[in-house]
Motif scaffolding. Sequence first.
Motif, PDB file in Angstrom:
ATOM      1  N   GLN A  43       0.778  -1.237   0.000  1.00 44.07           N
ATOM      2  CA  GLN A  43       0.000   0.000   0.000  1.00 44.07           C
ATOM      3  C   GLN A  43       0.814   1.295   0.000  1.00 44.07           C
ATOM      4  OE1 GLN A  43      -3.490   0.140  -0.268  1.00 44.07           O
ATOM      5  NE2 GLN A  43      -2.990  -1.952  -0.864  1.00 44.07           N
ATOM      6  N   ASP A  44       1.966   1.296   0.666  1.00 43.84           N
ATOM      7  CA  ASP A  44       2.711   2.544   0.800  1.00 43.84           C
ATOM      8  C   ASP A  44       4.160   2.265   1.207  1.00 43.84           C
ATOM      9  OD1 ASP A  44       2.609   1.972   3.575  1.00 43.84           O
ATOM     10  OD2 ASP A  44       0.780   3.148   3.790  1.00 43.84           O
ATOM     11  N   GLN A  45       4.924   3.330   1.387  1.00 43.99           N
ATOM     12  CA  GLN A  45       6.338   3.213   1.740  1.00 43.99           C
ATOM     13  C   GLN A  45       6.544   2.422   3.032  1.00 43.99           C
ATOM     14  OE1 GLN A  45       9.157   4.226   0.163  1.00 43.99           O
ATOM     15  NE2 GLN A  45       8.040   5.010  -1.595  1.00 43.99           N
ATOM     16  N   LYS A  46       5.611   2.548   3.952  1.00 41.73           N
ATOM     17  CA  LYS A  46       5.707   1.835   5.229  1.00 41.73           C
ATOM     18  C   LYS A  46       5.753   0.321   5.019  1.00 41.73           C
ATOM     19  CE  LYS A  46       2.088   1.570   7.710  1.00 41.73           C
ATOM     20  NZ  LYS A  46       0.887   1.830   8.486  1.00 41.73           N
ATOM     21  N   ASP A  47       4.996  -0.157   4.035  1.00 47.44           N
ATOM     22  CA  ASP A  47       4.981  -1.585   3.736  1.00 47.44           C
ATOM     23  C   ASP A  47       6.316  -2.085   3.170  1.00 47.44           C
ATOM     24  OD1 ASP A  47       2.390  -1.919   4.602  1.00 47.44           O
ATOM     25  OD2 ASP A  47       1.510  -1.918   2.596  1.00 47.44           O
ATOM     26  N   SER A  97      10.583  -0.551  -8.598  1.00 42.21           N
ATOM     27  CA  SER A  97       9.820   0.594  -8.093  1.00 42.21           C
ATOM     28  C   SER A  97       8.335   0.235  -8.020  1.00 42.21           C
ATOM     29  CB  SER A  97      10.009   1.809  -8.996  1.00 42.21           C
ATOM     30  OG  SER A  97       9.528   1.525 -10.300  1.00 42.21           O
ATOM     31  N   PHE A 135       2.421   3.522  -6.316  1.00 40.97           N
ATOM     32  CA  PHE A 135       1.394   3.474  -5.280  1.00 40.97           C
ATOM     33  C   PHE A 135       0.116   4.196  -5.691  1.00 40.97           C
ATOM     34  CE2 PHE A 135       5.309   3.042  -2.616  1.00 40.97           C
ATOM     35  CZ  PHE A 135       5.066   1.736  -2.228  1.00 40.97           C
ATOM     36  N   GLU A 136       0.227   5.134  -6.629  1.00 41.30           N
ATOM     37  CA  GLU A 136      -0.954   5.876  -7.069  1.00 41.30           C
ATOM     38  C   GLU A 136      -1.862   5.019  -7.954  1.00 41.30           C
ATOM     39  OE1 GLU A 136       2.268   6.362 -10.035  1.00 41.30           O
ATOM     40  OE2 GLU A 136       2.215   6.601  -7.868  1.00 41.30           O
ATOM     41  N   LYS A 174      -1.350  -1.041  -7.393  1.00 38.23           N
ATOM     42  CA  LYS A 174      -0.086  -0.948  -6.646  1.00 38.23           C
ATOM     43  C   LYS A 174       1.026  -1.685  -7.408  1.00 38.23           C
ATOM     44  CE  LYS A 174      -2.471   1.066  -3.500  1.00 38.23           C
ATOM     45  NZ  LYS A 174      -2.812   2.430  -3.746  1.00 38.23           N
TER      46      LYS A 174
END
Length: 78
Positions: A11-15, A33, A36-37, A41
Amino acid sequence: MNIMIFKTSVQDQKDLISIRPVMNTLFGEKNWSFAFEDVDKILRVVSSIPAVAVVKHVLLNNGFFCEELPYSLDDFDV
């Protein structure tokens, strides 16, 4: 050069905390890369060898969905 495209559940950088070190070691920091948008995903990986099974293994073992998306360079007017 092999370009592989995957639909994922990242979902995002945290993942990326759990997979970033492995992906960097396997492919190099600039050879993968996420978009995310995008609703899917999208993960894009560039490798000197086919590595679909390796990418799927890394993501699935870290709890993420991962499915290769077929594509053709003809789709991109190259």
